[in-house]
Design an enzyme around this catalytic site. Structure first.
Site, PDB file in Angstrom:
ATOM      1  N   HIS A   1      62.529  39.224  41.486  1.00 16.48           N
ATOM      2  CA  HIS A   1      62.267  38.698  42.827  1.00 16.48           C
ATOM      3  C   HIS A   1      62.934  37.349  43.087  1.00 16.48           C
ATOM      4  O   HIS A   1      62.679  36.723  44.108  1.00 16.48           O
ATOM      5  CB  HIS A   1      60.753  38.571  43.040  1.00 16.48           C
ATOM      6  CG  HIS A   1      60.061  39.907  42.948  1.00 16.48           C
ATOM      7  ND1 HIS A   1      59.870  40.723  44.027  1.00 16.48           N
ATOM      8  CD2 HIS A   1      59.584  40.581  41.874  1.00 16.48           C
ATOM      9  CE1 HIS A   1      59.273  41.840  43.638  1.00 16.48           C
ATOM     10  NE2 HIS A   1      59.083  41.777  42.327  1.00 16.48           N
TER      11      HIS A   1
ATOM     12  N   SER B   1      52.811  18.984  12.787  1.00 16.18           N
ATOM     13  CA  SER B   1      52.986  17.664  12.160  1.00 16.18           C
ATOM     14  C   SER B   1      51.723  16.820  12.284  1.00 16.18           C
ATOM     15  O   SER B   1      51.473  15.947  11.460  1.00 16.18           O
ATOM     16  CB  SER B   1      54.132  16.912  12.838  1.00 16.18           C
ATOM     17  OG  SER B   1      53.798  16.692  14.206  1.00 16.18           O
TER      18      SER B   1
ATOM     19  N   GLU C   1      66.609  25.517  19.485  1.00 16.38           N
ATOM     20  CA  GLU C   1      66.351  24.620  18.355  1.00 16.38           C
ATOM     21  C   GLU C   1      67.151  25.007  17.108  1.00 16.38           C
ATOM     22  O   GLU C   1      67.584  24.141  16.361  1.00 16.38           O
ATOM     23  CB  GLU C   1      64.854  24.586  18.035  1.00 16.38           C
ATOM     24  CG  GLU C   1      64.047  23.900  19.128  1.00 16.38           C
ATOM     25  CD  GLU C   1      62.568  23.843  18.806  1.00 16.38           C
ATOM     26  OE1 GLU C   1      62.169  23.097  17.901  1.00 16.38           O
ATOM     27  OE2 GLU C   1      61.791  24.580  19.465  1.00 16.38           O
TER      28      GLU C   1
ATOM     29  N   GLY D   1      56.858  24.575  18.963  1.00 15.29           N
ATOM     30  CA  GLY D   1      56.510  25.608  17.986  1.00 15.29           C
ATOM     31  C   GLY D   1      55.009  25.781  17.835  1.00 15.29           C
ATOM     32  O   GLY D   1      54.522  26.899  17.579  1.00 15.29           O
ATOM     33  N   SER D   2      54.264  24.706  18.006  1.00 12.86           N
ATOM     34  CA  SER D   2      52.804  24.814  17.858  1.00 12.86           C
ATOM     35  C   SER D   2      52.190  25.521  19.062  1.00 12.86           C
ATOM     36  O   SER D   2      51.253  26.315  18.915  1.00 12.86           O
ATOM     37  CB  SER D   2      52.178  23.424  17.663  1.00 12.86           C
ATOM     38  OG  SER D   2      52.637  22.875  16.448  1.00 12.86           O
TER      39      SER D   2
ATOM     40  N   LYS E   1      61.432  11.731  20.100  1.00  9.12           N
ATOM     41  CA  LYS E   1      60.066  11.424  19.628  1.00  9.12           C
ATOM     42  C   LYS E   1      60.014  10.004  19.065  1.00  9.12           C
ATOM     43  O   LYS E   1      59.073   9.253  19.326  1.00  9.12           O
ATOM     44  CB  LYS E   1      59.642  12.415  18.538  1.00  9.12           C
ATOM     45  CG  LYS E   1      59.223  13.770  19.059  1.00  9.12           C
ATOM     46  CD  LYS E   1      58.633  14.603  17.921  1.00  9.12           C
ATOM     47  CE  LYS E   1      58.170  15.956  18.427  1.00  9.12           C
ATOM     48  NZ  LYS E   1      57.590  16.800  17.382  1.00  9.12           N
TER      49      LYS E   1
ATOM     50  N   ARG F   1      58.449  25.108  14.050  1.00  6.08           N
ATOM     51  CA  ARG F   1      58.761  26.450  14.595  1.00  6.08           C
ATOM     52  C   ARG F   1      58.889  27.487  13.489  1.00  6.08           C
ATOM     53  O   ARG F   1      58.841  28.682  13.749  1.00  6.08           O
ATOM     54  CB  ARG F   1      60.044  26.391  15.434  1.00  6.08           C
ATOM     55  CG  ARG F   1      61.269  26.010  14.647  1.00  6.08           C
ATOM     56  CD  ARG F   1      62.447  25.742  15.556  1.00  6.08           C
ATOM     57  NE  ARG F   1      63.665  25.434  14.818  1.00  6.08           N
ATOM     58  CZ  ARG F   1      63.938  24.262  14.263  1.00  6.08           C
ATOM     59  NH1 ARG F   1      63.079  23.275  14.347  1.00  6.08           N
ATOM     60  NH2 ARG F   1      65.077  24.068  13.627  1.00  6.08           N
TER      61      ARG F   1
HETATM   62  C1  F6R Z   1      60.417  21.622  15.663  1.00 10.68           C
HETATM   63  C2  F6R Z   1      59.658  22.361  16.646  1.00 10.68           C
HETATM   64  C3  F6R Z   1      59.160  21.632  17.848  1.00 10.68           C
HETATM   65  C4  F6R Z   1      57.748  21.101  17.569  1.00 10.68           C
HETATM   66  C5  F6R Z   1      57.242  20.232  18.722  1.00 10.68           C
HETATM   67  C6  F6R Z   1      55.821  19.772  18.500  1.00 10.68           C
HETATM   68  O1  F6R Z   1      60.652  22.450  14.559  1.00 10.68           O
HETATM   69  O2  F6R Z   1      59.407  23.516  16.488  1.00 10.68           O
HETATM   70  O3  F6R Z   1      59.193  22.497  18.951  1.00 10.68           O
HETATM   71  O4  F6R Z   1      56.876  22.181  17.369  1.00 10.68           O
HETATM   72  O5  F6R Z   1      58.061  19.115  18.851  1.00 10.68           O
HETATM   73  O6  F6R Z   1      55.634  19.272  17.226  1.00 10.68           O
HETATM   74  P1  F6R Z   1      54.368  19.748  16.383  1.00 10.68           P
HETATM   75  O7  F6R Z   1      54.480  21.236  16.309  1.00 10.68           O
HETATM   76  O8  F6R Z   1      54.484  19.084  15.068  1.00 10.68           O
HETATM   77  O9  F6R Z   1      53.178  19.303  17.166  1.00 10.68           O
END
Ligand code: F6R
Length: 348
Positions: free
Chosen positions: A249, A98, A233, A54-55, A341, A148
């Site tokens: 293609h 996060s 997600e 998401g970031s 994670k 996200r």
């Molecule tokens: C969970 C989400 C994930 C996080 C990814 C990275 O809601 O969107 O795709 O974005 O695991 O975590 P952050 O964004 O906290 O660095």
């Protein structure tokens, strides 16, 4: 079915519907956020947005908008460290909602060791600590969301960071236009609006138990990828994404296989896609449509690239939300992702 209020009470215990409904307010608040201390870099040679999931998606949106006005390349880096090309004349933006994502931390550390100007975008965690300890400019985001679902917070500060470096991604009035376009969508797409008049509900109902395959064109390709990850997600389903003309293609051949009957095709169209791309979308419908489970189209809204990409992304967020509700899954939590994670941290 999606007009039955009890479905939301059952599946959406974290009230994701309220988070999505307040997305326009999130975007407005985000546009006010600034990095402190102010970044000192002016007109870098390259901009690297380093982040995951998401970031990283905020970097894709920037990339999509930058194509319209920006004269400096943007690179979205998803992974550890930094690409070899990044050096001390380049701006690195390490983005992690996060603040505890290992890859983004590693990118920030690589930027510091290479002497790249660095700005951090985060709510907390180890990335915030690193910024504090090393005096790195930092945009502090409000905590408490799923990354996200914090796309507004993650994206709009990037415009301010670039502006402070004398790089202009949007023109006057484009941010306001984008806000008013998503205000309109927020009114149209919420659970209270019946499916008959709600594009996101209708799309989710059409996809149903099939696997969504989302194709975009040169402008909407970044949104197609975001739709895919939101389906994964939020609705916990496999999804695929691709971009025209490239998929013409290669991937197009995949549609002759038996699996095509399980795939629901979603085409993301844009008023500026051009005649050649429009023809390719038309031919795609003709050639692969009959073998697919179904086809739907969704279009960007608004004038600027920002409004168009943000509106399409917002429609995708609601569509994947409704797909989660239809399938009876919690659109908020991501237990497998979290487990991985956790294991990465503890198995060391
Ligand atoms: C969970 C989400 C994930 C996080 C990814 C990275 O809601 O969107 O795709 O974005 O695991 O975590 P952050 O964004 O906290 O660095």
């Amino acid at each position: 079915m999606l007009d039955d209020a009890s479905m939301y009470e059952r599946a959406d215990v974290h009230h994701v519907r309220d988070v999505l409904a307040s997305f326009p307010a999130q975007c407005r608040a985000a546009a006010e956020l600034r990095a402190t201390p102010a970044p000192a870099v002016r007109r870098p040679r390259l901009i690297v947005v380093a982040g995951m999931g998401g970031s990283a998606s905020s970097g894709d949106l920037l990339l999509g908008c930058a194509a319209e006005h920006l004269d400096v390349p943007v690179l979205v880096h998803r992974g550890y460290g930094l690409p070899t090309v990044a050096g001390d004349r380049d701006l690195v933006i390490a983005s992690s909602y996060s603040g505890d994502t290992a890859e983004s931390l590693s990118a920030a550390e690589a930027a510091l060791s290479r002497g790249c100007p660095l700005v951090v975008v985060t709510s907390s965690g180890r990335l915030a600590a690193l910024a504090r300890e090393r005096g790195v400019p930092r945009v502090t985001l409000p905590a408490g969301l799923m990354p996200r679902m914090a796309l507004g917070y993650l994206f709009f500060p990037l415009l301010g960071i670039l502006k402070s470096a004398d790089l202009h991604v949007v023109k006057g009035g484009e941010v306001e236009e984008a806000f008013s376009v998503i205000d309109g969508l927020a009114a149209e797409l919420g659970p209270a609006r019946p499916a008959a008049a709600n594009e996101a509900k209708r799309l989710a109902q059409a996809i149903g138990q099939f696997l969504p395959v989302v194709y975009g064109g040169p402008v909407t390709g970044v949104a197609a990828y975001r739709w895919k990850t939101d389906f994964e997600e939020n609705a916990k389903t496999f999804a695929a994404a691709g971009v025209l003309p490239e998929m013409n293609h290669n991937e197009i051949e995949g549609w002759s296989g038996r699996l095509a009957r399980e795939l629901y095709l979603v085409l993301l169209r844009d008023r500026d896609e051009g005649a050649e791309i429009a023809r390719r979308f038309g031919l795609l419908r003709e050639l692969v449509g009959p073998g697919a489970a179904g086809i739907a189209e969704a279009s960007t809204r608004g004038g600027s690239c920002l409004a168009r990409l943000l509106s399409l992304t917002y429609l995708g967020q609601w569509t994947s939300y409704y797909l989660a509700i239809l399938r009876g899954v919690d659109p908020w939590s991501v237990p497998v992702l979290d487990a991985l994670k956790g294991r990465m941290r503890s198995d060391r």
